[in-house]
Enzyme design. Structure first.
Site, mmCIF file in Angstrom:
data_model
loop_
_atom_site.group_PDB
_atom_site.id
_atom_site.type_symbol
_atom_site.label_atom_id
_atom_site.label_comp_id
_atom_site.label_asym_id
_atom_site.label_seq_id
_atom_site.Cartn_x
_atom_site.Cartn_y
_atom_site.Cartn_z
ATOM 1 N N LYS A 98 3.589 -6.994 4.052
ATOM 2 C CA LYS A 98 3.429 -5.553 3.797
ATOM 3 C C LYS A 98 2.978 -4.724 4.907
ATOM 4 O O LYS A 98 2.769 -5.256 6.107
ATOM 5 C CB LYS A 98 2.292 -5.320 2.666
ATOM 6 C CG LYS A 98 0.772 -5.796 3.300
ATOM 7 C CD LYS A 98 0.029 -4.712 4.090
ATOM 8 C CE LYS A 98 0.049 -3.212 3.313
ATOM 9 N NZ LYS A 98 -0.675 -2.340 4.506
ATOM 10 N N GLU A 141 6.062 4.996 7.237
ATOM 11 C CA GLU A 141 5.648 6.039 6.356
ATOM 12 C C GLU A 141 6.509 7.235 6.887
ATOM 13 O O GLU A 141 6.337 7.904 7.859
ATOM 14 C CB GLU A 141 4.256 6.342 6.580
ATOM 15 C CG GLU A 141 3.210 5.341 6.005
ATOM 16 C CD GLU A 141 1.949 5.272 6.330
ATOM 17 O OE1 GLU A 141 1.271 4.528 5.472
ATOM 18 O OE2 GLU A 141 1.512 6.120 7.121
ATOM 19 N N ASN A 194 -0.548 10.467 5.232
ATOM 20 C CA ASN A 194 -1.641 10.178 5.960
ATOM 21 C C ASN A 194 -2.727 11.380 5.813
ATOM 22 O O ASN A 194 -3.812 10.857 5.776
ATOM 23 C CB ASN A 194 -1.362 9.811 7.375
ATOM 24 C CG ASN A 194 -0.885 8.653 7.535
ATOM 25 O OD1 ASN A 194 -1.451 7.542 7.461
ATOM 26 N ND2 ASN A 194 0.392 8.259 7.680
ATOM 27 N N THR A 228 -6.692 9.874 -1.298
ATOM 28 C CA THR A 228 -6.701 10.502 -2.428
ATOM 29 C C THR A 228 -5.503 10.021 -3.108
ATOM 30 O O THR A 228 -5.315 10.376 -4.401
ATOM 31 C CB THR A 228 -6.760 11.952 -2.540
ATOM 32 O OG1 THR A 228 -5.517 12.598 -1.433
ATOM 33 C CG2 THR A 228 -8.080 12.567 -1.908
ATOM 34 N N THR A 263 0.860 -1.326 -0.009
ATOM 35 C CA THR A 263 0.096 -0.095 0.075
ATOM 36 C C THR A 263 0.800 1.149 -0.087
ATOM 37 O O THR A 263 1.499 1.613 -1.015
ATOM 38 C CB THR A 263 -0.923 -0.101 1.201
ATOM 39 O OG1 THR A 263 -0.367 -0.379 2.303
ATOM 40 C CG2 THR A 263 -1.973 -1.123 1.029
ATOM 41 N N THR A 284 0.016 -3.210 11.854
ATOM 42 C CA THR A 284 -0.973 -2.900 10.898
ATOM 43 C C THR A 284 -0.293 -3.690 9.650
ATOM 44 O O THR A 284 0.632 -2.990 8.886
ATOM 45 C CB THR A 284 -1.189 -1.247 10.645
ATOM 46 O OG1 THR A 284 -1.759 -0.882 11.407
ATOM 47 C CG2 THR A 284 -1.924 -1.298 9.070
#
Length: 395
Positions: free
Chosen positions: A176, A266, A390, A395, A149, A187
């Protein structure tokens, strides 16, 4: 005796396993977005799932099956199929029934999903795309790419375990995860395949033990997902098994993937190991280590490369564990910045500690100085890029 050797192949490394990832239009610009894992023989399946009470439909669907053996997992990205109610379960049934009709060699399939919460599965697109699966493909790379992702790189690993007497077995995995990762199972999705001849009960027990010191010790941002899943599939085709070797190899695989997820957090620029020793017991050491890996104040100091050891001490104290500044010692790698009430941090020491903080990977060690309890957790920094990713996730 046994030896453990790294090999290629990921989830396809073990005998009798096949996998691939393809593009069906869930992601943009032709990126792979659905994957499968298939075994030519039935598999015993061990599992560990999220602790989030808002459990996603794929996990509820899996649990409703009870005790079973299967040979196929379908994984989609871009849609979590979470908070979709009973309709989410029915969508899974419709998708998997269509796949079984197309491929009658598939037995008791399951599904796993990752992506946006609160949106129904694009089941028509998934069904149409899955008709193009080639169950003879052994492309662990494509499979690992399809489940990504916000990951910036795919994560996979495989070992061959050679036993005395010429017998051997293999374990391969892919995972992942880069955000919504917290020490309560990350997660994350992780799929592990093995041709070891191991029964379900033994495999589940070993998996539970290994999760505790690997995925449950990792934190990116302190959020726990609705979809966290670890599946371990064993088809037994090698005819070989050694409990100690299996546990050692499995824990190494899972620890590697847990660290890779944290390293790929991230916007992360650092992988930090938090080693806590000297607690009154192992549980208190775990509480303190996870408090450090999850602290926003610590994470932002890491991003700023600021050796602010006071935040380390404060976080340990706030964690609720038994501790006292008169017994606490703190190191950044091998640079001791505080020792049992003695202030060591000065103009000479600060540049040494700051140099450690500039590394891409290092260890913060806190010795509480009371008893023998210890635990190691893993975390990363948190900066501007995390907020950007985030803020724009949907989008």
């Amino acid at each position: 005796m046994y030896t453990i050797n790294s090999i290629d192949g990921g989830v396809c490394a073990a005998k009798g396993f096949f996998a691939d990832g393809i593009h069906i239009g869930l992601k943009k610009e032709g990126a792979k977005d659905i994957a499968f894992i298939y075994s030519s023989s039935l598999c015993a399946i061990a599992s560990v799932f999220t602790t989030n009470k808002m459990t996603a439909a794929p996990i509820r669907h899996f649990r409703a099956k009870g005790e079973f053996e299967g040979n196929f997992v379908l994984i989609n990205s871009k849609n979590a199929n979470a908070m979709t109610g009973s309709a989410g379960i029915l969508d899974i049934d419709e998708v998997l029934n269509a796949v079984q009709t197309q491929f009658p060699q598939i037995i008791d399939p399951v599904m796993s999903s990752t992506g946006v919460i609160g949106v129904r599965l694009p089941k028509a697109k998934i069904i149409e795309g899955s008709m193009n699966f080639d169950l003879t493909r052994r492309d662990g790379v494509s499979a690992s790419e399809a489940i990504m992702t916000t990951d910036t790189f795919s994560k996979r690993i495989a070992f061959e375990i050679k036993l005395d007497g010429g017998m051997s077995f293999r374990i391969g995995a892919m995972a992942k995860g880069a955000g919504m990762i917290n020490p309560a199972m990350a997660t994350m999705l992780c799929f592990i395949t093995t041709d070891a001849a191991v029964d379900k009960a033994t495999m589940q027990s070993i998996l539970d033990e290994c999760v505790h010191t690997t995925f449950n010790a990792a934190s990116v941002d302190g959020d726990t997902s609705t979809n966290d899943t670890v599946l371990l599939m064993a088809n037994g085709t090698s005819g070989a098994f050694h409990a100690g070797a299996f546990r050692g190899a499995l824990e190494s695989i899972m620890l590697f993937l847990a660290k890779e997820m944290v390293r790929d957090g991230e916007g992360a620029t650092k992988l930090v190991t938090y080693k806590v020793t000297g607690a009154i017991n192992h549980k208190e050491a775990e509480i303190a280590a996870k408090a450090l890996s999850n602290s926003l104040l610590v994470k932002t100091a890491l991003f700023g490369q600021d050796p602010n050891w006071g935040r380390i001490a404060s976080t340990v104290g706030a964690s609720g564990v038994m501790c006292d500044e008169a017994f606490l010692s703190i190191w950044f790698d091998d640079v001791c910045v505080y020792r049992k009430g003695e202030l060591l941090f000065n103009e000479e020491l600060e540049p040494l500690a700051a140099a450690v903080m500039q590394k891409s990977a290092f260890t913060i060690h806190c010795d509480i100085g009371l008893q023998e309890g210890e635990f190691t957790a893993y975390g990363c920094d948190l900066g501007h890029e995390y907020v950007k990713i985030n803020a724009d996730y949907r989008t």
